[in-house]
Design an enzyme around this catalytic site. Structure first.
Site, PDB file in Angstrom:
ATOM      1  N   GLY A  99       0.807  -1.176  -0.103  1.00  0.00           N
ATOM      2  CA  GLY A  99      -0.197   0.092   0.043  1.00  0.00           C
ATOM      3  C   GLY A  99       0.884   1.338  -0.158  1.00  0.00           C
ATOM      4  O   GLY A  99       0.207   2.332  -0.356  1.00  0.00           O
TER       5      GLY A  99
ATOM      6  N   GLY B  21       4.396  -3.735  -3.337  1.00  0.00           N
ATOM      7  CA  GLY B  21       4.545  -3.768  -4.753  1.00  0.00           C
ATOM      8  C   GLY B  21       4.845  -2.672  -5.445  1.00  0.00           C
ATOM      9  O   GLY B  21       6.125  -2.490  -5.714  1.00  0.00           O
ATOM     10  N   ARG B  22       3.963  -1.701  -5.445  1.00  0.00           N
ATOM     11  CA  ARG B  22       4.142  -0.292  -5.997  1.00  0.00           C
ATOM     12  C   ARG B  22       5.428   0.412  -5.758  1.00  0.00           C
ATOM     13  O   ARG B  22       6.406   0.869  -6.512  1.00  0.00           O
ATOM     14  CB  ARG B  22       2.911   0.503  -5.887  1.00  0.00           C
ATOM     15  CG  ARG B  22       3.104   1.774  -6.718  1.00  0.00           C
ATOM     16  CD  ARG B  22       2.013   2.851  -6.111  1.00  0.00           C
ATOM     17  NE  ARG B  22       0.545   2.053  -6.037  1.00  0.00           N
ATOM     18  CZ  ARG B  22      -0.391   2.067  -6.821  1.00  0.00           C
ATOM     19  NH1 ARG B  22      -0.452   2.732  -7.968  1.00  0.00           N
ATOM     20  NH2 ARG B  22      -1.392   1.484  -6.366  1.00  0.00           N
TER      21      ARG B  22
ATOM     22  N   ARG C 118      -3.871   2.145 -16.480  1.00  0.00           N
ATOM     23  CA  ARG C 118      -3.968   3.164 -15.285  1.00  0.00           C
ATOM     24  C   ARG C 118      -4.790   4.499 -15.824  1.00  0.00           C
ATOM     25  O   ARG C 118      -5.682   4.852 -15.041  1.00  0.00           O
ATOM     26  CB  ARG C 118      -2.781   3.351 -14.404  1.00  0.00           C
ATOM     27  CG  ARG C 118      -2.203   2.131 -13.909  1.00  0.00           C
ATOM     28  CD  ARG C 118      -1.182   2.416 -12.924  1.00  0.00           C
ATOM     29  NE  ARG C 118      -1.781   2.619 -11.578  1.00  0.00           N
ATOM     30  CZ  ARG C 118      -1.720   3.797 -11.131  1.00  0.00           C
ATOM     31  NH1 ARG C 118      -1.074   4.748 -11.884  1.00  0.00           N
ATOM     32  NH2 ARG C 118      -2.361   3.955  -9.962  1.00  0.00           N
TER      33      ARG C 118
ATOM     34  N   TYR D  84      -8.361   4.515 -13.962  1.00  0.00           N
ATOM     35  CA  TYR D  84      -8.278   5.271 -12.625  1.00  0.00           C
ATOM     36  C   TYR D  84      -8.286   6.841 -12.826  1.00  0.00           C
ATOM     37  O   TYR D  84      -8.221   7.737 -11.798  1.00  0.00           O
ATOM     38  CB  TYR D  84      -7.280   4.982 -11.682  1.00  0.00           C
ATOM     39  CG  TYR D  84      -7.072   3.645 -11.417  1.00  0.00           C
ATOM     40  CD1 TYR D  84      -8.212   2.630 -10.647  1.00  0.00           C
ATOM     41  CD2 TYR D  84      -6.138   2.894 -11.959  1.00  0.00           C
ATOM     42  CE1 TYR D  84      -7.930   1.573 -10.802  1.00  0.00           C
ATOM     43  CE2 TYR D  84      -5.784   1.388 -11.473  1.00  0.00           C
ATOM     44  CZ  TYR D  84      -6.596   0.821 -11.122  1.00  0.00           C
ATOM     45  OH  TYR D  84      -6.587  -0.586 -10.684  1.00  0.00           O
TER      46      TYR D  84
ATOM     47  N   CYS E 106     -10.258   2.250 -30.052  1.00  0.00           N
ATOM     48  CA  CYS E 106     -11.438   2.989 -30.280  1.00  0.00           C
ATOM     49  C   CYS E 106     -12.292   2.841 -28.823  1.00  0.00           C
ATOM     50  O   CYS E 106     -13.200   2.430 -28.840  1.00  0.00           O
ATOM     51  CB  CYS E 106     -12.151   2.242 -31.218  1.00  0.00           C
ATOM     52  SG  CYS E 106     -11.229   1.955 -32.709  1.00  0.00           S
ATOM     53  N   GLU E 107     -11.784   3.715 -27.932  1.00  0.00           N
ATOM     54  CA  GLU E 107     -12.272   4.147 -26.644  1.00  0.00           C
ATOM     55  C   GLU E 107     -11.913   5.522 -26.318  1.00  0.00           C
ATOM     56  O   GLU E 107     -10.845   5.843 -26.607  1.00  0.00           O
ATOM     57  CB  GLU E 107     -12.023   3.232 -25.657  1.00  0.00           C
ATOM     58  CG  GLU E 107     -12.364   1.801 -25.912  1.00  0.00           C
ATOM     59  CD  GLU E 107     -13.178   1.360 -24.396  1.00  0.00           C
ATOM     60  OE1 GLU E 107     -13.857   2.168 -23.763  1.00  0.00           O
ATOM     61  OE2 GLU E 107     -13.527   0.246 -24.557  1.00  0.00           O
TER      62      GLU E 107
ATOM     63  N   TYR F  69       1.594  -2.373 -11.968  1.00  0.00           N
ATOM     64  CA  TYR F  69       0.261  -2.348 -12.616  1.00  0.00           C
ATOM     65  C   TYR F  69       0.534  -1.740 -13.956  1.00  0.00           C
ATOM     66  O   TYR F  69      -0.682  -0.931 -14.281  1.00  0.00           O
ATOM     67  CB  TYR F  69      -0.697  -1.562 -11.619  1.00  0.00           C
ATOM     68  CG  TYR F  69      -0.743  -2.154 -10.167  1.00  0.00           C
ATOM     69  CD1 TYR F  69      -1.096  -3.344  -9.994  1.00  0.00           C
ATOM     70  CD2 TYR F  69      -0.160  -1.337  -9.251  1.00  0.00           C
ATOM     71  CE1 TYR F  69      -0.945  -3.829  -8.494  1.00  0.00           C
ATOM     72  CE2 TYR F  69       0.061  -1.948  -7.811  1.00  0.00           C
ATOM     73  CZ  TYR F  69      -0.585  -2.873  -7.580  1.00  0.00           C
ATOM     74  OH  TYR F  69      -0.229  -3.681  -6.168  1.00  0.00           O
TER      75      TYR F  69
HETATM   76  N1  LLP Z   1      -1.338  -7.095  -0.931  1.00  0.00           N
HETATM   77  C1  LLP Z   1      -2.888  -7.200  -1.178  1.00  0.00           C
HETATM   78  C2  LLP Z   1      -3.736  -8.069  -0.447  1.00  0.00           C
HETATM   79  C3  LLP Z   1      -3.392  -6.381  -2.167  1.00  0.00           C
HETATM   80  O1  LLP Z   1      -4.428  -6.549  -2.667  1.00  0.00           O
HETATM   81  C4  LLP Z   1      -2.170  -5.542  -2.793  1.00  0.00           C
HETATM   82  C5  LLP Z   1      -2.798  -4.788  -3.917  1.00  0.00           C
HETATM   83  C6  LLP Z   1      -0.847  -5.585  -2.460  1.00  0.00           C
HETATM   84  C7  LLP Z   1      -0.533  -6.438  -1.368  1.00  0.00           C
HETATM   85  C8  LLP Z   1       0.101  -4.547  -2.991  1.00  0.00           C
HETATM   86  O2  LLP Z   1      -0.182  -3.407  -2.738  1.00  0.00           O
HETATM   87  P1  LLP Z   1       0.932  -2.112  -3.322  1.00  0.00           P
HETATM   88  O3  LLP Z   1       1.911  -2.044  -2.345  1.00  0.00           O
HETATM   89  O4  LLP Z   1       1.130  -2.452  -4.613  1.00  0.00           O
HETATM   90  O5  LLP Z   1       0.039  -0.920  -3.153  1.00  0.00           O
HETATM   91  N2  LLP Z   1      -4.335  -1.669 -10.112  1.00  0.00           N
HETATM   92  C9  LLP Z   1      -4.132  -0.578  -9.106  1.00  0.00           C
HETATM   93  C10 LLP Z   1      -3.607  -1.228  -7.688  1.00  0.00           C
HETATM   94  C11 LLP Z   1      -4.388  -2.109  -7.257  1.00  0.00           C
HETATM   95  C12 LLP Z   1      -3.704  -2.722  -5.918  1.00  0.00           C
HETATM   96  C13 LLP Z   1      -4.470  -4.000  -5.522  1.00  0.00           C
HETATM   97  N3  LLP Z   1      -3.800  -4.671  -4.335  1.00  0.00           N
HETATM   98  C14 LLP Z   1      -3.248   0.383  -9.735  1.00  0.00           C
HETATM   99  O6  LLP Z   1      -3.031   0.469 -10.699  1.00  0.00           O
HETATM  100  O7  LLP Z   1      -2.912   1.547  -8.855  1.00  0.00           O
END
Ligand code: LLP
Length: 413
Positions: A245, A285-286, A322, A326, A354-355, A384
């Site tokens: 997160g 992740g991010r 993205r 979003y 085409c969107e 992502y």
């Molecule tokens: N753990 C769980 C249970 C999750 O659902 C997620 C992300 C993470 C870890 C990793 O979170 P991060 O550190 O990457 O924030 N597609 C969206 C983001 C969706 C996130 C889904 N869950 C975007 O492009 O921003």
């Protein structure tokens, strides 16, 4: 130009990533193409890990594969001892195939199939985080059927923590589909007779792209207080998983929360309050991969519609979703253009799909007058990006190229 970073440099009209010219990569592999600097991924991973371990030594980063599962990225993290958070059978296979030790694999997801659970049990993963009491019972009966003596199970707890992020990225409200409510976890642990599914962990992920230390601190405190309550029913929690997160800054000039501030709020709080031996897991992740990657795209056509100057490029929303999904902002910069004469013209940058929402940015000042064939780079697409790409409009998936120690090579996505 304002987009130089430690691994991105712009000189003589040429963008370089990890020391390699963007134009040479586009020339060699074609466009659209994702280019990842592996050294940058490893640098971010090491910085996050050392901030967390400085506060709580028994911390593990189980990298969230959903953010980026290109082979070279997950392999490199595995070689550094990183764990993996997976949410599908393919994710599990990829992690094990890349040499991640099963005990460092976390299996998440709100609606896991029987096949996925069985594979996770057989592999002996470090934790299956269950998102309903029915799922725990399913794991118990699968263990019996598979003759597995035990399986480590965590409860993903829905703590009802409200966070400030895009509505599509918040997960922690009590009305969301995620996790199990605190009272239900307590009730279940008191009453359940489980022989094989061992309730061993507590997990919570409150949302993505967050920048509020208070939310992370209260998440940590809440999980620990729940563990204390469970101890009274004889359930000893040995693993605490704070999800991912941590947000990044997508707009130049915006400040992101640092790894140190994040580690203070999470591992630091945990170290102060937790009196028993436990493992602390982070599913980042991010924040590990976002800025490691650029998406290179060429200008196909230029035209003016009303008062809008359009640059129509060869990447589309299927390649990078993205902005369309979003309304996410990503910097777009020239990577190699014919003209170097400064111009303050603002371009709207649209793709071939085409969107109406197939647009990467509006009114963007690129700094120069664009021509057909010019190369642009969309920045910070490491998280992502390719992982959410599709073949919509029957378009092929873009190539993924990795730069490492000044060399470049293709990797599978
Ligand atoms: N753990 C769980 C249970 C999750 O659902 C997620 C992300 C993470 C870890 C990793 O979170 P991060 O550190 O990457 O924030 N597609 C969206 C983001 C969706 C996130 C889904 N869950 C975007 O492009 O921003």
């Amino acid at each position: 130009m304002g987009h130089e970073g430690p691994h991105l440099t712009f000189s003589d009209g040429d963008l370089k990533i990890g020391g390699v010219s963007a134009e040479s990569i586009a020339g060699r592999y074609g466009t659209p193409v994702y280019v990842t600097d592996i050294d940058r991924v490893l640098e971010r991973y090491a910085a996050a890990l050392s901030a967390l371990r400085a506060r709580y030594p028994n911390s593990l980063i189980a990298f969230a594969y959903k953010s980026n599962s290109t082979k070279a990225v997950v392999e490199a993290l595995s070689r550094r001892g990183g764990g993996a958070t997976v949410v599908s059978l393919s994710g599990l296979k990829l992690a094990l195939g890349c040499g991640v030790s099963p005990r460092k694999v976390v299996f998440d997801g709100p609606s896991k199939s029987r096949e996925e659970l069985a594979a996770a049990i057989k592999a002996g993963v470090g934790m299956i985080n269950a998102e309903s009491t029915q799922e725990v019972l399913e794991i118990e009966s699968l263990c019996a059927r598979l003759k597995a003596r035990s399986c480590r199970v965590g409860f993903r707890v829905n703590l009802g923590i409200k966070v400030d992020t895009h509505a599509g990225l918040a997960t922690g409200s009590s009305e969301h589909k995620f996790g199990v409510g605190r009272e239900e976890v307590v009730r279940f642990c008191k009453d359940a007779k489980l022989a094989r599914a061992k309730i061993f962990g507590l997990h919570s992920h409150i949302g993505s792209q967050l920048s509020d230390p208070w939310a992370f601190r209260s998440q940590t405190e809440e999980l620990l207080s729940l563990a204390m309550e469970l101890k009274e029913s004889g359930v000893q929690i040995r693993e605490f998983n704070l999800g991912g997160g941590l947000g990044v800054s997508y707009k130049r000039g915006d400040e992101a929360m640092t790894f140190d501030a994040y580690a203070d709020a999470t591992a630091g709080t945990f170290a102060r309050l937790c009196k028993e031996p436990a493992r602390l897991v982070f599913e980042l992740g991010r924040s590990i991969v976002a800025d490691s990657t650029i998406l290179l795209t060429r200008v196909n056509y230029l035209k003016r519609m009303g008062s809008t100057d359009w640059a129509l490029v060869d990447a589309g929303m299927n390649d990078f979703l993205r902005p369309a999904l979003y309304g996410a902002y990503h910097e777009i910069v020239p990577a190699h253009t014919m003209s170097r004469a400064p111009s303050d013209k603002g371009y709207s940058i649209g793709g071939p799909v085409c969107e109406t929402s197939d647009v990467f940015g509006t009114g963007r000042r690129i700094g120069v007058e664009l021509s057909r064939g010019d190369l642009l780079a969309i920045l910070d697409v490491g998280a992502y990006g390719i992982s959410m790409a599709s073949t919509y409009n029957m378009r092929p998936l873009p190539a993924t190229i990795v730069v490492h120690h000044g060399r470049h090579f293709p990797t599978s996505s």
